[in-house]
Structure formats: C-alpha cells, structure tokens
Design a protein around this motif. Sequence first.
Motif, mmCIF file in Angstrom:
data_model
loop_
_atom_site.group_PDB
_atom_site.id
_atom_site.type_symbol
_atom_site.label_atom_id
_atom_site.label_comp_id
_atom_site.label_asym_id
_atom_site.label_seq_id
_atom_site.Cartn_x
_atom_site.Cartn_y
_atom_site.Cartn_z
ATOM 1 N N LYS A 1 0.838 -1.197 0.000
ATOM 2 C CA LYS A 1 0.000 0.000 0.000
ATOM 3 C C LYS A 1 0.875 1.250 0.000
ATOM 4 C CE LYS A 1 -3.933 -2.152 2.311
ATOM 5 N NZ LYS A 1 -4.889 -2.097 3.448
ATOM 6 N N PHE A 2 0.576 2.148 -0.932
ATOM 7 C CA PHE A 2 1.263 3.431 -1.040
ATOM 8 C C PHE A 2 0.238 4.535 -0.793
ATOM 9 C CE2 PHE A 2 3.546 0.409 -3.620
ATOM 10 C CZ PHE A 2 4.866 0.656 -3.318
ATOM 11 N N THR A 21 7.163 2.539 1.065
ATOM 12 C CA THR A 21 6.536 1.532 1.910
ATOM 13 C C THR A 21 7.535 0.414 2.138
ATOM 14 O OG1 THR A 21 4.578 0.141 2.206
ATOM 15 C CG2 THR A 21 5.541 0.198 0.013
#
Length: 276
Positions: free
Chosen positions: A48-49, A59
């Motif tokens: 997830k960014f 991340t």
Amino acid sequence: HIHTYTHTARLLPQRRLLAQEPALLNQQQADMSKLEQVLILDPPSDLKFKGPFTDVVTTNLKLRNPSDRKVCFKVKTTAPRRYCVRPNSGVIEPGASVTISVMLQPFDYDPNEKSKHKFMVQTIFAPPNINDLEAMWKDAKPEDLMDSKLRCVFELPSENDKMNDVDPTKAAPVLNTSKADSTSGAKPSSLSLDDTEMRKVMEECKRLQSEMSKLADENRQLKDEGLRMRKAQRSDNMVSNTAAMMRKETSSKSLPSLLVVIAAIFIGFFLGKFVL
C-alpha cells in the motif's frame, strides 16, 4: 447426412476438451511440483502506497526466514521505471529478517485508474558456498524456485488522516493561548509535560551559559599570560641588546688607549737610541 453432421458437431467440443486436458494437467503438475514459499512476507499480498504522490512515497516489505537454512531472495516488478527497491536482492540468514524499502516515484495520480503494478519475491535455498549470486540465479532450476506475488494499492489520505497530521508549529500558538487564558479550568496533562520540559531546557541553558562564562574567563587569563610572556621576552631581548652594546663600546674605547700606549713605547725607544 444431417444425422452424421450433428453427431460430428457434438464430438468437436469433446475433442477440444481432450486436446486441452494435457496442457491443464501439465500446468497443474507444475503448480504441484513448485515449492511453497519459505519466507514469511509482511504484508503478505498488498503493498500500500499512501499519497499524495507529488513526492517519493516509500513503503516497507519485511521478509523473515523461519527455516534453518540460508535463503537467497530477489525482488522483481512489472514497472521497474516507477519503483526503486533497496535492497533488491540478498541472502537471509536462518531466523533472521530483512526490511526492503520500496520507493514509488512521483506521478500524476488518477483515482479512476486502477493500478496494475505487481511485485514478485523470488527465493531459493542458498547453496553451501555462495560466490556469485547472479551466476547462481542463472543456473537455478525452475523446480527449486519459490515465489510470492504482491499487488500495488494506491491510497489517498482521508480527512481524518489530514486532521491528525497537523503541523506542530501550527499547534504551538494554540498551546500558548491556552496557557495565557487564566479563566480556563485545569490544565491538560500535555501542558504540564511541556512545562516540565521547558524547565529542563531552561536549566540546561543556564548551565551552558555558566560554562560559557567560565570558558571566557579562562580565555582571558590565557590571553593575559600570553601578553605577560611576550613583554618578558621583549624586556629580556632589550637587556641582552644593551649588554651587547656596552661590550662593544668598552671594546671600542679600550682599543685607542692600547694604541696610545704602544705608540709611547715606540717613541721612548727611538728617543733613547738617539740620546745615547
């Protein structure tokens, strides 16, 4: 003829299925023969960014080796120009873990566009003697490889996150006003903590100021001693110079008197000869 045509038409899909069955069996056999991933990934499936994506977004991916053997790993992606991975390969000791930083480069984010970027962590048990990792990966057999796939998820910060991520410099005036307000009730615990910290800072500043004054006094004393030493050296040089000058004068004065004595002796010697 119509009967035979319909019969053959019914057989065609069955023949196609029979033709596809060997390929499906081979794929299933390949999946069955592939080793299960030995490393434990955190996160296991999604990277997830969180935006905004006007700057580099990083991340972390943690790889843990629960086995009793060394494991070599390599990280691959479908979009190598969009990401920077450090480290992208290496060896993990038994029971150890490695944290990988995945850095997404800035880009124009479109919420309607779904991300198709994927990552794959490929692993293999390390041979006894590892000299060249690249050569080892080239010579690796497909049945010895293990892999895990992760998909990339792009998220924009929500309103709550924006409210939580308040700049502390902007929050400072609020604290000051709350301190100045005498009509307010009991002070919150954060303010009391700030007061204690401020006292500590003030005490530290006073201690540093006293040390600075001591150092300044020592510097002045050193300067005074240096001036005294220079003056003493100058006076010694003057005394030595005057003594040398006196010696020269006495020597210069003694020379004429000596010449007069010698001349008188010669004159007396010659006069005695003539008289006799």
